[in-house]
Design an enzyme around this catalytic site. Structure first.
Site, PDB file in Angstrom:
ATOM      1  N   THR A 296       0.789  -1.231   0.000  1.00 37.57           N
ATOM      2  CA  THR A 296       0.000   0.000   0.000  1.00 37.57           C
ATOM      3  C   THR A 296       0.820   1.280   0.000  1.00 37.57           C
ATOM      4  O   THR A 296       0.538   2.196  -0.769  1.00 37.57           O
ATOM      5  CB  THR A 296      -0.959  -0.002   1.203  1.00 37.57           C
ATOM      6  OG1 THR A 296      -0.204  -0.262   2.400  1.00 37.57           O
ATOM      7  CG2 THR A 296      -2.015  -1.086   1.064  1.00 37.57           C
ATOM      8  N   PHE A 426      -8.197   3.739   4.755  1.00 34.02           N
ATOM      9  CA  PHE A 426      -7.539   2.831   5.688  1.00 34.02           C
ATOM     10  C   PHE A 426      -8.518   1.868   6.353  1.00 34.02           C
ATOM     11  O   PHE A 426      -8.214   1.283   7.390  1.00 34.02           O
ATOM     12  CB  PHE A 426      -6.802   3.640   6.761  1.00 34.02           C
ATOM     13  CG  PHE A 426      -5.671   4.471   6.206  1.00 34.02           C
ATOM     14  CD1 PHE A 426      -4.496   3.867   5.788  1.00 34.02           C
ATOM     15  CD2 PHE A 426      -5.782   5.843   6.094  1.00 34.02           C
ATOM     16  CE1 PHE A 426      -3.446   4.622   5.270  1.00 34.02           C
ATOM     17  CE2 PHE A 426      -4.748   6.613   5.580  1.00 34.02           C
ATOM     18  CZ  PHE A 426      -3.568   5.996   5.162  1.00 34.02           C
ATOM     19  N   CYS A 433      -6.652   0.256   9.399  1.00 37.93           N
ATOM     20  CA  CYS A 433      -5.207  -0.010   9.371  1.00 37.93           C
ATOM     21  C   CYS A 433      -4.520   0.626  10.573  1.00 37.93           C
ATOM     22  O   CYS A 433      -4.551   1.848  10.748  1.00 37.93           O
ATOM     23  CB  CYS A 433      -4.612   0.538   8.075  1.00 37.93           C
ATOM     24  SG  CYS A 433      -2.819   0.459   8.017  1.00 37.93           S
TER      25      CYS A 433
END
Length: 513
Positions: A296, A426, A433
């Protein structure tokens, strides 16, 4: 008041029943079937999705069928939600939880019950979340900065020493940088990507494993067709697990003062259960951090560079901010405070994440039968994909020019005015995350250092093409760079750089006390 007359009582009860039945009829009349593209016998919509570009296929279907539609995956329903109104409802953690299914379930081969691939109700997920949350706090970010600078300086040195006709494979270099950063910050291991022609063998194994997990779709005879790849996956997983297990074993034996994630995990105790993490679960967490670092963050920096070279006004504004905050003396390492002052650079990164969120979707399921959007019935445990790629293009939130790159979407005023759950790069809630602050600090630092040193040239007039794996990245994106006026080729003195960065950490830590 009580009703004594039996006849009157009968009519009152009848009236109540009529009202209730009327409400039921009105309620069922309000329900509507979820839109569904045409499907084929047996396979349903399995072939509706382009196997090479599934996410971009879903984007086109969302444009055609609206903010919520349904696919029939060989008899199993899959809902795709992309409108803000629907996704906002799905983000209610009292009604919906993260679903670990499909390719994400298969990644448990290396992620196990780690933070990314564990189910919320698994004991190790909560335990690890409680232990690791402080390691991604603001104070922890100060400790990681010297290590981030170490790896970022290696990238700068490589680019500074390129010839004028040398071409940069942007995604390759950003992937190398992200991997090496998480290797050092995570468990003090150096993949040394900038000293190799190819990636470290661990990364090749990880890449093959992720590709095989993504290639499986549940089609008939798939296990036979992928027999060789599945055998390779087994060998790759064994190799990766051994390397990480050896690192953990060596650290337990020898100790160390490193302020990295591995030491935090080895020493950490969950305050709720009073328990520590097992070595097996620590291995799963390390693999998880490597997956996140590999996929990512590298994609984020690559997209940001693409948009900068294609928007000269944005690039000029970013240069101005970097010159003002970091200055032109590249021998002086950026401080933690300076990285946080790169506000416009951060806006560029956030806007790149809006248009191409490198975690492009997240899965959910309802705990019980639900009606969403006020009219769509959904059975308990139905798999729902929140398609972030289209959520971030909802014109009701982002305006009529939602497809246009515009960092002003993340000015302080614009962010304050935006409704909740409109921007989800996220993930959501407790399953969002955990390393998002780590990723943003790393990307802001690196982008700032690149702009401080280099002019960027899109020498091929690159047209954006998306490559889909576990995440998304620009495919075939290359640049050329030239040192800016007044910038000289760097001479790398790691000891001096680390010493300067260490003094910065000490001064910031003292200020926190």
């Amino acid at each position: 008041m009580s009703i004594r007359n039996p006849i009157a009582k009968h009519w009152v009860e009848a009236a109540k029943r009529a009202v209730f039945q009327g409400k039921q009829m009105a309620s069922s009349a309000a329900l509507a079937p979820i839109p569904n593209p045409p499907k084929k016998p047996i396979v349903g919509n399995m072939l509706t999705i382009d196997a090479d570009n599934p996410l971009q296929s879903l984007m086109e279907l969302a444009r055609q069928y609206g903010p919520l539609f349904q696919l029939d995956m060989m008899g199993t329903p899959l809902l795709i939600a992309s409108g803000h109104e629907i996704v906002d409802e799905l983000c209610d953690e009292k009604r919906f939880d993260k679903a670990v299914r499909g390719s994400l379930r298969r990644i448990r081969a290396i992620g196990g019950d780690g933070l990314f691939t564990g189910d919320t109700n698994e004991p190790n997920w909560a335990k690890a979340h409680n232990i690791l949350l402080p390691t991604f706090s603001q104070r922890a970010m100060v400790n990681y900065l010297p290590m981030m600078l170490d790896i970022a300086s290696q990238l700068m040195l490589k680019w500074e020493r390129l010839n004028a006709d040398d071409e940069i494979d942007v995604v390759h270099d950003m992937t190398a940088l992200a991997l090496d950063t998480i290797g050092v910050c995570g468990f003090d291991y150096r993949f040394n990507s900038f000293y190799r022609r190819d990636y470290h063998p661990f990364i090749d194994a990880l890449t093959r494993t992720l590709e095989t997990c993504m290639a499986q779709r549940g089609l008939p005879f798939e296990q036979v067709m992928l027999r060789n790849r599945l055998a390779t996956l087994k060998d790759d997983v064994a190799y990766m697990n051994k390397l990480v297990d050896d690192i953990i074993r060596e650290r337990r034996r020898g100790g160390g003062e490193q302020k990295d994630l591995l030491n935090y995990m080895l020493a950490g105790v969950d305050k709720v259960t009073g328990e520590s993490l097992s070595d097996e679960n620590i291995r799963y967490q390390i693999n998880t951090f490597l997956i996140a670092g590999h996929e990512t963050t590298s994609g984020l920096m690559s997209f940001a560079l693409f948009y900068l070279v294609n928007n000269p006004d944005v690039l000029a504004k970013a240069y101005d901010e970097v010159d003002r905050v970091l200055g032109r003396d590249v021998a002086v390492q950026p401080t933690y405070a300076q990285v946080n002052q790169l506000v416009y650079v951060s806006q560029v990164l956030k806007e790149a994440l809006r248009l191409w969120p490198t975690a492009p979707a997240f899965g959910l399921y309802p705990y019980k039968d639900e009606v969403i959007g006020g009219r769509y019935p959904v059975k308990e445990r139905t798999f729902i994909t929140a398609l972030t790629l289209m959520l971030h293009r909802d014109t009701s939130v982002w305006g009529p020019n939602a497809e246009k790159f515009d960092p002003e979407q993340f000015s302080r005023e614009a962010e304050a005015a935006r409704p909740v759950n409109a921007y989800k790069p996220f993930g959501n809630g407790q399953r969002a995350c955990i390393g998002r602050q780590f990723a943003m600090q790393e990307a802001t630092l690196v982008l700032g250092m690149i702009l401080q040193r280099f002019q960027l040239f899109d020498h091929k007039k690159y047209k954006l093409k998306i490559k889909e794996t576990l995440s998304i990245k620009p495919d075939g994106f290359t640049l050329k760079v030239k040192l800016r006026d007044g910038v000289t080729r760097g001479v790398m003195v790691p000891g001096a750089a680390m010493e300067a960065a260490g003094k910065t950490v000490a001064s910031v830590a003292k200020a926190h006390h």
